[in-house]
Enzyme design. Sequence first.
Site, PDB file in Angstrom:
ATOM      1  N   ALA A  34      19.110 -44.834  33.309  1.00  0.00           N
ATOM      2  CA  ALA A  34      19.154 -44.914  31.847  1.00  0.00           C
ATOM      3  C   ALA A  34      20.104 -46.018  31.393  1.00  0.00           C
ATOM      4  O   ALA A  34      19.782 -46.809  30.499  1.00  0.00           O
ATOM      5  CB  ALA A  34      19.590 -43.564  31.267  1.00  0.00           C
ATOM      6  N   TYR A  35      21.263 -46.081  32.031  1.00  0.00           N
ATOM      7  CA  TYR A  35      22.247 -47.108  31.687  1.00  0.00           C
ATOM      8  C   TYR A  35      21.708 -48.498  32.012  1.00  0.00           C
ATOM      9  O   TYR A  35      21.849 -49.434  31.214  1.00  0.00           O
ATOM     10  CB  TYR A  35      23.538 -46.833  32.452  1.00  0.00           C
ATOM     11  CG  TYR A  35      24.686 -47.751  32.120  1.00  0.00           C
ATOM     12  CD1 TYR A  35      25.250 -47.763  30.854  1.00  0.00           C
ATOM     13  CD2 TYR A  35      25.219 -48.603  33.084  1.00  0.00           C
ATOM     14  CE1 TYR A  35      26.319 -48.597  30.551  1.00  0.00           C
ATOM     15  CE2 TYR A  35      26.280 -49.439  32.797  1.00  0.00           C
ATOM     16  CZ  TYR A  35      26.829 -49.436  31.531  1.00  0.00           C
ATOM     17  OH  TYR A  35      27.883 -50.268  31.243  1.00  0.00           O
ATOM     18  N   ALA A  36      21.069 -48.635  33.189  1.00  0.00           N
ATOM     19  CA  ALA A  36      20.507 -49.929  33.560  1.00  0.00           C
ATOM     20  C   ALA A  36      19.413 -50.355  32.585  1.00  0.00           C
ATOM     21  O   ALA A  36      19.313 -51.532  32.219  1.00  0.00           O
ATOM     22  CB  ALA A  36      19.966 -49.877  34.990  1.00  0.00           C
TER      23      ALA A  36
END
Length: 281
Positions: free
Chosen positions: A148-150
Amino acid sequence: MSARGTVLVTGASSGLGRHCALTLARSGFTVLAGVRRGTDGERIAADARPGAVHPLRFDVTDEDAVRAAAAEAERLGGIRGLVNNAGICVSAPLECLPPDELRRQLEINVVGQVSVTQAFLPQLRRHRGRIVNVTSGLGSLAVPYMGAYAMAQFAKEAMSDALRRELAPLGVRVSVVQPGAILTPIWDKVSDTADEVLARSPDVADTYRDVFTRFLRGNAEGARTSRTTPDDVARAVLRALTAARPRTRYPVGRDARSAVRLARLLPDGLLDRRFVPLTHT
């Protein structure tokens, strides 16, 4: 207004944003510190030289608040620099990731940054200013359990490329600062969020729990032992704002530079093999 002009730093309540705001203030900028709580604004203003930091209280996902912040900045003379730093990190196996957590990740780290940029661009155009978008090494290389962060960081990199090419004819320059692992309060928040996400997916959480827990411990240890400091990031932001010919990207830290090189040079199959041990017991 200072001789160097006024810069807005979002996410200035803590961590890298706070450090960047104070560093820019010491370097001669007037800094508008974007915070969500009034007490955070009072603290950062008290820690700077008198008059150097002015808190702006707003949430990047609240469009009305963003527009009000832009109007307040205009009243103060407008900004010549924008540091889009506000963000969160949601870490979880993608199978366990609730859609609302993914939306929250993207709303804060991507949609909110676009909203802030849109609101302040008239001022930046007028001053032929600069935009600095803070991403991370994971803006070039996606690792397990940080999907999700990537996604958010890849999107912010793409946003930066599009903005740079759209705004160059208008005199506004855009750079990206890509920090590697650094010990900041975000790591405590990552662990707390991960526990909450796993608790919401009990049917599949046990499939990932042990290896995911080891992954989080390894990430936290990497941040604790990293030689990269908030000062390194703040200096990169300062260079992006002041260099006569700013670079398009400033990777900060050995791991961030390594991620950029690996993503550029290695085929997917070799990259996948590098990460397989992280995802198996």
